[in-house]
Design a protein around this motif. Structure first.
Motif, short mmCIF file in Angstrom:
data_model
loop_
_atom_site.label_atom_id
_atom_site.label_comp_id
_atom_site.label_asym_id
_atom_site.label_seq_id
_atom_site.Cartn_x
_atom_site.Cartn_y
_atom_site.Cartn_z
N ILE A 424 -19.81 52.36 81.60
CA ILE A 424 -21.08 52.01 80.95
C ILE A 424 -21.59 50.67 81.48
N GLU A 425 -20.67 49.71 81.66
CA GLU A 425 -21.07 48.41 82.20
C GLU A 425 -21.61 48.53 83.62
N ASP A 426 -21.03 49.44 84.41
CA ASP A 426 -21.46 49.62 85.80
C ASP A 426 -22.69 50.52 85.93
N GLY A 427 -23.12 51.12 84.84
CA GLY A 427 -24.28 51.99 84.88
C GLY A 427 -23.97 53.42 85.27
N ARG A 428 -22.68 53.78 85.37
CA ARG A 428 -22.32 55.16 85.74
C ARG A 428 -22.43 56.11 84.55
N LEU A 429 -22.34 55.59 83.35
CA LEU A 429 -22.50 56.39 82.14
C LEU A 429 -23.64 55.83 81.31
N ALA A 430 -24.24 56.70 80.50
CA ALA A 430 -25.33 56.26 79.63
C ALA A 430 -24.78 55.28 78.59
N PRO A 431 -25.55 54.26 78.22
CA PRO A 431 -25.07 53.28 77.23
C PRO A 431 -24.87 53.91 75.86
N ASP A 432 -24.05 53.25 75.05
CA ASP A 432 -23.77 53.73 73.70
C ASP A 432 -24.96 53.53 72.78
N ASP A 433 -25.05 54.37 71.77
CA ASP A 433 -25.88 54.09 70.61
C ASP A 433 -24.99 53.31 69.64
N PRO A 434 -25.22 52.01 69.44
CA PRO A 434 -24.27 51.17 68.69
C PRO A 434 -23.95 51.69 67.30
N GLU A 435 -24.86 52.45 66.73
CA GLU A 435 -24.63 52.95 65.37
C GLU A 435 -23.83 54.25 65.36
N LEU A 436 -23.77 54.94 66.51
CA LEU A 436 -23.18 56.28 66.52
C LEU A 436 -21.97 56.41 67.42
N THR A 437 -21.92 55.66 68.52
CA THR A 437 -20.83 55.85 69.47
C THR A 437 -20.28 54.50 69.95
N PHE A 438 -19.06 54.55 70.42
CA PHE A 438 -18.43 53.43 71.09
C PHE A 438 -17.61 53.98 72.25
N ALA A 439 -17.91 53.53 73.46
CA ALA A 439 -17.28 54.04 74.69
C ALA A 439 -17.49 55.55 74.83
N GLY A 440 -18.59 56.05 74.30
CA GLY A 440 -18.89 57.47 74.39
C GLY A 440 -18.23 58.33 73.33
N PHE A 441 -17.50 57.72 72.41
CA PHE A 441 -16.80 58.48 71.37
C PHE A 441 -17.46 58.24 70.01
N SER A 442 -17.45 59.28 69.21
CA SER A 442 -17.96 59.15 67.84
C SER A 442 -16.93 58.46 66.97
N GLY A 443 -17.35 58.05 65.78
CA GLY A 443 -16.43 57.40 64.86
C GLY A 443 -15.27 58.30 64.47
N GLU A 444 -15.54 59.59 64.32
CA GLU A 444 -14.47 60.53 63.96
C GLU A 444 -13.45 60.66 65.08
N GLU A 445 -13.92 60.68 66.33
CA GLU A 445 -12.99 60.76 67.47
C GLU A 445 -12.16 59.49 67.60
N LEU A 446 -12.80 58.35 67.40
CA LEU A 446 -12.08 57.09 67.49
C LEU A 446 -11.03 56.95 66.39
N ALA A 447 -11.33 57.50 65.22
CA ALA A 447 -10.39 57.40 64.10
C ALA A 447 -9.10 58.16 64.39
N GLN A 448 -9.16 59.16 65.26
CA GLN A 448 -7.98 59.96 65.59
C GLN A 448 -7.16 59.36 66.72
N MET A 449 -7.66 58.27 67.32
CA MET A 449 -6.96 57.68 68.46
C MET A 449 -5.88 56.70 68.02
N SER A 450 -5.05 56.31 68.96
CA SER A 450 -3.91 55.45 68.67
C SER A 450 -4.36 54.02 68.41
N ASP A 451 -3.42 53.23 67.88
CA ASP A 451 -3.72 51.82 67.60
C ASP A 451 -3.94 51.01 68.87
N GLY A 452 -3.58 51.57 70.02
CA GLY A 452 -3.75 50.85 71.27
C GLY A 452 -5.19 50.54 71.62
#
Length: 495
Positions: A424-452
């Motif tokens: 996203i920083e390099d412009g290869r991916l579309a930027p996030d919608d700050p209210e809906l996504t982070f790094a291209g993932f939704s809040g529900e997807e991020l909640a299922q990820m590890s603490d890392g």
């Protein structure tokens, strides 16, 4: 009658058991309970290390009671080292994702092969027939001896050592109707007792019910654990897959072999020819007409991987099942290897195209890992076809171990989030919608990820990330606070 007199019908062997099996019976069912109680569903942290230590302490206690000594061959040392190395990641990474569940499965299979070899049942080492030992350890011995635990229990009861416990259990079950009737009568007679009884039943429903469910759920694991140790000691049903070694398999005549293999070859050639226009465009990144990037990357990807797996099985079976000349066998195997490498490369190019357009996810990262493992296997087979002295099995074993360790020591969640943020920083991916996504993932997807991933959530200014951080801290599961589930990634996230 004549058959019985002449001894043509062999006498059924009596089931063997002694005090060592009695001790193993208790320990195996205890390990089954612990497996469900602390590993299944969580599968991470210090609990896995302690559980594996318990498995080997149980094995040591059984071997000591049975007066057995471990066999430390080169194969045993290899599998021992791999078992230890696959255990360590559970205290490094958080297990709040599917990757650790898959790793737990690999760890259990590796430990089974290690125990099989350590108990002196491995006979093939790193030879061409090493797969017989591996198949016997993981599938044949545990499952063919599933009933050994119950037979041991029956032996103990018949010998009188379990009659007292059995009598108590039968009496308790028989007295349940009377107990229930008396409880209902006393409940109706007194309000205080009704309150006490209600609370007691609620406690039984939550605590005792949970523990009983873990004990019952652990029975299958206990039966398999008992089966592999008992089978290795008594040498029962550990050689069920030996036909290929003894040459007892009837090989298919060459004419029938051509009838099976030639149509498959023609089908593959027709497929390559018909798909030439757009199938290979994955290499160049060209999009076929009428397709979106998502449709093109998804369509046929998993089917191509399945075809590669089928080809791998065919390559393994052709020399063993078909009566073909050596040159013909090499020709068929070479074709299937090259075709599979082409399919693997094309499938990988599709996935790279997909990642470039839509970003990396843990599943896509693990899929790329699987394709690389397949490609390595086919390359090793291709070398062996033309270099007879090439140590195929040993090389495949080392390559598989290396790929397993890459899988074990790589946090796919962290890699996916890091890659997408940089893209996203390099412009290869579309930027996030700050209210809906982070790094291209939704809040529900991020909640299922590890603490890392939490350091990345803290590093970037994003309302969704801030909200998710507060939610993860507030709703952190109780099992993660227990010392049994301590791991380095979660500890860093807490700090």
């Amino acid at each position: 009658m004549d058959q019985i007199k002449t001894g043509e019908i062999p006498e059924k062997k009596a089931f063997l058991c002694d005090g060592a099996e009695s001790r193993l019976l208790v320990l195996a069912f205890g390990m089954g309970y612990l497996f469900v109680r602390f590993l299944l569903g969580a599968g991470a942290g210090l609990a896995v290390v302690l559980f594996m230590a318990g498995v080997y302490l149980t094995t040591a206690a059984y071997m000591r009671a049975a007066k057995m000594r471990p066999v430390w061959s080169g194969m045993t040392l290899f599998w021992t080292a791999l078992t230890v190395l696959l255990t360590v990641p559970f205290v490094l990474f958080d297990g709040h994702n599917g990757q650790m569940t898959a790793l737990l499965f690999f760890l259990v299979c590796t430990a089974a092969v290690q125990l099989y070899s350590m108990l002196g049942c491995g006979t093939h080492g790193f030879t061409e027939r090493a797969y017989l030992d591996w198949a016997n350890a993981v599938f044949v011995t545990p499952f063919s001896n599933l009933g050994a635990s119950w037979q041991t229990l029956g032996c103990r009861i018949r010998e009188g050592r379990g009659k007292t416990l059995l009598g108590v259990l039968i009496g308790a079950v028989a007295g349940l109707p009377v107990l229930a009737m008396l409880a209902l009568l006393l409940q109706s007679a007194d309000g205080v007792f009704e309150t006490v009884l209600t609370r007691g039943l609620a406690w039984i429903d939550t605590q005792v019910g949970t523990e009983l469910g873990c004990a019952l759920g652990g029975i299958p694991f206990a039966m398999m654990a008992f089966g592999i140790l008992y089978g290795c000691r008594r040498k029962t049903r550990i050689a069920a897959i030996r036909e290929a070694e003894t040459g007892k398999v009837r090989r298919i005549p060459a004419s029938a072999a051509y009838g099976v293999l030639v149509p498959i070859v023609l089908l593959y050639l027709m497929y390559l020819t018909s798909q030439l226009a757009y199938f290979f465009s994955g290499f160049a990144g060209l999009l076929p007409e009428g397709y979106t990037y998502a449709e093109y990357a998804r369509r046929g990807f998993f089917e191509l991987c399945a075809v590669c797996v089928v080809n791998l099985v065919l390559i393994a079976l052709i020399p063993a099942l078909f009566q073909l000349k050596k040159g013909v066998t090499s020709a068929f195997c070479t074709f299937f290897v090259l075709f599979s490498l082409v399919l693997t490369g094309t499938a990988a190019s599709k996935m790279v195209l997909y990642v470039r357009m839509y970003g990396l996810t843990p599943l896509r990262a693990q899929t790329m890992w699987f394709m690389l493992a397949l490609a390595l296997a086919f390359v090793c087979i291709f070398v062996r076809l033309y270099v007879p002295r090439f140590p195929l099995v040993r090389t495949l074993a080392v390559a598989a171990a290396a790929m397993l360790l890459v899988f074990a020591y790589t946090d796919a969640d962290v890699i996916s989030v890091s890659y997408n943020l940089h893209a996203i920083e390099d412009g290869r991916l579309a930027p996030d919608d700050p209210e809906l996504t982070f790094a291209g993932f939704s809040g529900e997807e991020l909640a299922q990820m590890s603490d890392g991933i939490e350091p990345y959530l803290r590093k970037y200014v994003n309302p969704l990330a801030d909200s998710l951080l507060m939610s993860r801290q507030r709703d952190r599961a109780d099992y993660r606070e227990s010392v049994l589930y301590w791991n380095l990634a979660s500890q860093r996230a807490k700090r």
